[in-house]
Design a protein around this motif. Structure first.
Motif, PDB file in Angstrom:
ATOM      1  N   CYS A   1       0.825  -1.430   0.042  1.00 14.78           N
ATOM      2  CA  CYS A   1      -0.173  -0.121   0.016  1.00 14.78           C
ATOM      3  C   CYS A   1       0.917   1.258   0.144  1.00 14.78           C
ATOM      4  CB  CYS A   1      -0.923   0.129   1.085  1.00 14.78           C
ATOM      5  SG  CYS A   1      -2.384  -1.170   1.021  1.00 14.78           S
ATOM      6  N   ARG A   2       0.367   2.159  -0.741  1.00 16.36           N
ATOM      7  CA  ARG A   2       0.974   3.715  -0.664  1.00 16.36           C
ATOM      8  C   ARG A   2      -0.053   4.592  -0.178  1.00 16.36           C
ATOM      9  NH1 ARG A   2       4.692   2.380  -5.197  1.00 16.36           N
ATOM     10  NH2 ARG A   2       5.029   0.029  -4.874  1.00 16.36           N
ATOM     11  N   LEU A   3       0.378   5.380   0.777  1.00 17.84           N
ATOM     12  CA  LEU A   3      -0.586   6.586   1.101  1.00 17.84           C
ATOM     13  C   LEU A   3       0.099   7.695   0.319  1.00 17.84           C
ATOM     14  CD1 LEU A   3      -2.756   6.789   3.535  1.00 17.84           C
ATOM     15  CD2 LEU A   3      -0.784   7.926   4.959  1.00 17.84           C
ATOM     16  N   VAL A   4      -0.991   8.495  -0.030  1.00 20.70           N
ATOM     17  CA  VAL A   4      -0.909   9.846  -0.998  1.00 20.70           C
ATOM     18  C   VAL A   4      -1.740  11.005  -0.474  1.00 20.70           C
ATOM     19  CG1 VAL A   4       0.239   8.295  -2.616  1.00 20.70           C
ATOM     20  CG2 VAL A   4      -2.260   9.119  -2.937  1.00 20.70           C
ATOM     21  N   PHE A   5      -1.032  12.021  -0.731  1.00 20.10           N
ATOM     22  CA  PHE A   5      -1.858  13.189  -1.079  1.00 20.10           C
ATOM     23  C   PHE A   5      -2.529  13.293  -2.383  1.00 20.10           C
ATOM     24  CE2 PHE A   5       0.478  15.317   2.960  1.00 20.10           C
ATOM     25  CZ  PHE A   5      -0.661  15.400   3.535  1.00 20.10           C
ATOM     26  N   THR A   6      -3.577  13.758  -2.796  1.00 24.05           N
ATOM     27  CA  THR A   6      -4.033  14.021  -3.937  1.00 24.05           C
ATOM     28  C   THR A   6      -4.749  15.367  -3.999  1.00 24.05           C
ATOM     29  OG1 THR A   6      -4.504  11.657  -4.339  1.00 24.05           O
ATOM     30  CG2 THR A   6      -5.428  13.089  -5.702  1.00 24.05           C
ATOM     31  N   LEU A   7      -4.142  16.190  -4.646  1.00 16.51           N
ATOM     32  CA  LEU A   7      -4.606  17.780  -4.582  1.00 16.51           C
ATOM     33  C   LEU A   7      -4.915  18.162  -6.125  1.00 16.51           C
ATOM     34  CD1 LEU A   7      -2.358  19.086  -1.677  1.00 16.51           C
ATOM     35  CD2 LEU A   7      -4.509  18.349  -1.704  1.00 16.51           C
ATOM     36  N   PRO A   8      -5.688  19.082  -6.316  1.00 21.30           N
ATOM     37  CA  PRO A   8      -5.903  19.666  -7.580  1.00 21.30           C
ATOM     38  C   PRO A   8      -4.854  20.759  -7.802  1.00 21.30           C
ATOM     39  CG  PRO A   8      -7.656  20.518  -6.362  1.00 21.30           C
ATOM     40  CD  PRO A   8      -6.534  19.518  -5.328  1.00 21.30           C
ATOM     41  N   LYS A   9      -4.959  21.458  -8.804  1.00 20.64           N
ATOM     42  CA  LYS A   9      -3.940  22.638  -9.093  1.00 20.64           C
ATOM     43  C   LYS A   9      -4.754  23.880  -8.616  1.00 20.64           C
ATOM     44  CE  LYS A   9      -2.452  23.018 -13.208  1.00 20.64           C
ATOM     45  NZ  LYS A   9      -2.204  23.164 -14.619  1.00 20.64           N
ATOM     46  N   LEU A  10      -4.248  24.741  -8.109  1.00 21.39           N
ATOM     47  CA  LEU A  10      -4.799  25.921  -7.578  1.00 21.39           C
ATOM     48  C   LEU A  10      -5.539  26.653  -8.667  1.00 21.39           C
ATOM     49  CD1 LEU A  10      -2.300  27.668  -5.060  1.00 21.39           C
ATOM     50  CD2 LEU A  10      -4.673  26.810  -4.599  1.00 21.39           C
ATOM     51  N   GLY A  11      -6.630  27.037  -8.433  1.00 21.37           N
ATOM     52  CA  GLY A  11      -7.682  27.670  -9.263  1.00 21.37           C
ATOM     53  C   GLY A  11      -8.252  26.814 -10.320  1.00 21.37           C
ATOM     54  N   ALA A  12      -7.958  25.442 -10.253  1.00 20.50           N
ATOM     55  CA  ALA A  12      -8.471  24.608 -11.227  1.00 20.50           C
ATOM     56  C   ALA A  12     -10.266  24.583 -11.137  1.00 20.50           C
ATOM     57  CB  ALA A  12      -8.224  23.071 -11.092  1.00 20.50           C
ATOM     58  N   GLN A  13     -10.834  24.313 -12.253  1.00 24.44           N
ATOM     59  CA  GLN A  13     -12.281  24.209 -12.443  1.00 24.44           C
ATOM     60  C   GLN A  13     -12.675  23.029 -11.483  1.00 24.44           C
ATOM     61  OE1 GLN A  13     -14.275  26.966 -13.246  1.00 24.44           O
ATOM     62  NE2 GLN A  13     -16.079  25.763 -12.901  1.00 24.44           N
ATOM     63  N   LEU A  14     -13.725  23.230 -10.543  1.00 27.07           N
ATOM     64  CA  LEU A  14     -14.016  21.882  -9.746  1.00 27.07           C
ATOM     65  C   LEU A  14     -15.636  21.846  -9.913  1.00 27.07           C
ATOM     66  CD1 LEU A  14     -11.982  22.690  -6.253  1.00 27.07           C
ATOM     67  CD2 LEU A  14     -11.183  21.209  -8.237  1.00 27.07           C
ATOM     68  N   GLU A  15     -15.898  20.593  -9.804  1.00 23.84           N
ATOM     69  CA  GLU A  15     -17.421  20.377  -9.760  1.00 23.84           C
ATOM     70  C   GLU A  15     -18.039  20.848  -8.660  1.00 23.84           C
ATOM     71  OE1 GLU A  15     -18.168  15.751  -8.669  1.00 23.84           O
ATOM     72  OE2 GLU A  15     -17.042  15.990 -10.393  1.00 23.84           O
ATOM     73  N   ASP A  16     -19.369  20.647  -8.678  1.00 21.16           N
ATOM     74  CA  ASP A  16     -20.102  21.132  -7.420  1.00 21.16           C
ATOM     75  C   ASP A  16     -19.917  20.328  -5.949  1.00 21.16           C
ATOM     76  OD1 ASP A  16     -21.415  22.720  -8.995  1.00 21.16           O
ATOM     77  OD2 ASP A  16     -23.489  21.686  -9.238  1.00 21.16           O
ATOM     78  N   HIS A  17     -19.965  21.196  -4.941  1.00 23.71           N
ATOM     79  CA  HIS A  17     -19.494  20.563  -3.675  1.00 23.71           C
ATOM     80  C   HIS A  17     -18.002  20.389  -3.364  1.00 23.71           C
ATOM     81  CE1 HIS A  17     -23.648  20.433  -2.886  1.00 23.71           C
ATOM     82  NE2 HIS A  17     -24.074  19.759  -3.659  1.00 23.71           N
ATOM     83  N   ALA A  18     -17.123  20.213  -4.576  1.00 23.92           N
ATOM     84  CA  ALA A  18     -15.715  20.211  -4.270  1.00 23.92           C
ATOM     85  C   ALA A  18     -15.166  21.645  -4.155  1.00 23.92           C
ATOM     86  CB  ALA A  18     -15.230  19.365  -5.666  1.00 23.92           C
ATOM     87  N   SER A  19     -13.964  21.614  -3.280  1.00 23.29           N
ATOM     88  CA  SER A  19     -13.417  23.072  -3.099  1.00 23.29           C
ATOM     89  C   SER A  19     -11.940  22.646  -2.776  1.00 23.29           C
ATOM     90  CB  SER A  19     -14.123  23.599  -2.129  1.00 23.29           C
ATOM     91  OG  SER A  19     -13.920  23.051  -0.873  1.00 23.29           O
ATOM     92  N   PHE A  20     -11.078  23.638  -2.783  1.00 21.26           N
ATOM     93  CA  PHE A  20      -9.725  23.549  -2.342  1.00 21.26           C
ATOM     94  C   PHE A  20      -8.957  24.841  -2.339  1.00 21.26           C
ATOM     95  CE2 PHE A  20      -5.476  23.549  -4.328  1.00 21.26           C
ATOM     96  CZ  PHE A  20      -4.853  22.856  -3.231  1.00 21.26           C
ATOM     97  N   SER A  21      -8.492  24.928  -1.212  1.00 20.94           N
ATOM     98  CA  SER A  21      -7.577  26.128  -0.894  1.00 20.94           C
ATOM     99  C   SER A  21      -6.251  25.655  -0.113  1.00 20.94           C
ATOM    100  CB  SER A  21      -8.139  27.117   0.067  1.00 20.94           C
ATOM    101  OG  SER A  21      -8.859  26.500   1.361  1.00 20.94           O
TER     102      SER A  21
END
Length: 305
Positions: A192-212
């Motif tokens: 097993c591999r534990l990972v962070f999965t993060l989008p690009k800053l300012g990327a277009q996200l679908e409803d209810h998803a958010s990132f800062s």
């Protein structure tokens, strides 16, 4: 005739003597004796009057009250016995509400281990399997008794009622830590591999998803000691499991996966981690996954057979 007269005279004499014996000599009565005789006669007359008088309605009330009291006692005893029986039934027939947490996971892969160890067959190649956390909950350093939030994105639908979207939150600041829990469930996928999965800053996200995120954020990741799944309803910073080791200190990159930790994960094993800011780092990350996105902390299972 004389003879008969003599006999007659004797009989009269005897009768007079008997009459004299029956009649007591009269003596003057005292007032107390008169009162006693009068009171006795009054009592006898009163009893006679009561026995001859028809029964009154009030005389039946005590007996009616007695029957009512007996009925109440009977009903109360019946209810008490039923309550004791139901309590005993719940205590002996039904399992504790958290009993499932202690159940052993039954192995559905019967014979596969022996089959592959025999060398008679070779497994096909399988791509890594993404495992999303079963729990991703926040605890608060400055409020150690505050329980982890639940159902933050739950909503009411007129047709289906209350709905809980399949969404997970990763929120880490100096005062907020995130606890993630995984279960390895696939046979032969025990690397097993534990990972962070993060989008690009300012990327277009679908409803209810958010990132800062603060770009210079650095994180400490700890493995927690657990023997059974965490009860989120009781989870707080004070009640969280103890950390057994620090598995990584890293800076997560955006727009992709960042490897945190690689470890063996036998089938059905449970793995719980805590994500916190690295010491001295003013870090901040807050991201929500959605039904179709996997932002946050995830685990990949890689093939081992």
């Amino acid at each position: 005739m004389e003879h008969h007269d003599v006999e007659y005279e004797e009989l009269l004499t005897k009768r007079d003597s008997l009459d004299c014996e029956d009649v007591e000599p009269s003596s003057p009565e005292s007032p107390s004796h008169k009162f006693s005789r009068w009171f006795g006669a009054f009592q006898r007359g009163k009893k006679t009057t009561r026995s001859n008088a028809p029964p009154r309605e009030g005389e039946h009330i005590p007996r009616l009250l007695l029957w009512l009291a007996a009925s109440v006692v009977l009903v109360a005893c019946t209810d008490l016995i039923a309550l004791v029986y139901v309590a005993r039934m719940f205590g002996t027939v039904f399992q504790d509400k958290d009993f499932a947490l202690n159940l052993e996971y039954a192995n559905p892969y019967i014979g596969l281990k022996e089959l592959y160890e025999s060398g008679m067959v070779n497994s096909s190649e399988i791509a890594p399997i993404l495992i999303r956390p079963r729990i991703s909950a926040q605890v608060f350093v400055d409020e150690p008794d505050k329980l982890a939030p639940r159902g933050e994105h739950d909503y009411w639908d007129e047709t289906w009622g209350m709905l809980s979207p399949n969404e997970r939150r990763l929120h880490v600041t100096p005062n907020v830590h995130t606890i993630v829990q995984f279960r390895a469930i696939d046979f032969g996928m025990e690397d097993c591999r534990l990972v962070f999965t993060l989008p690009k800053l300012g990327a277009q996200l679908e409803d209810h998803a958010s990132f800062s995120m603060h770009p210079s954020s650095r994180f400490d990741v700890f493995r927690l000691a657990v023997e059974r799944p965490i009860d989120v309803k009781k989870l707080s910073y004070r009640t969280k499991p103890k950390a057994t080791e620090k598995v990584a200190t890293l800076q997560a990159r955006m727009d992709g996966d960042t490897l945190i930790h690689q470890f063996p994960c036998p089938w059905s094993s449970l793995h719980v981690f805590e994500v916190a800011c690295a010491e001295g780092s003013e870090c901040m990350v807050d991201t929500w996954s959605s039904q179709n996105t996997t932002y946050g902390v995830n685990m990949y299972q890689h093939q081992t057979v």
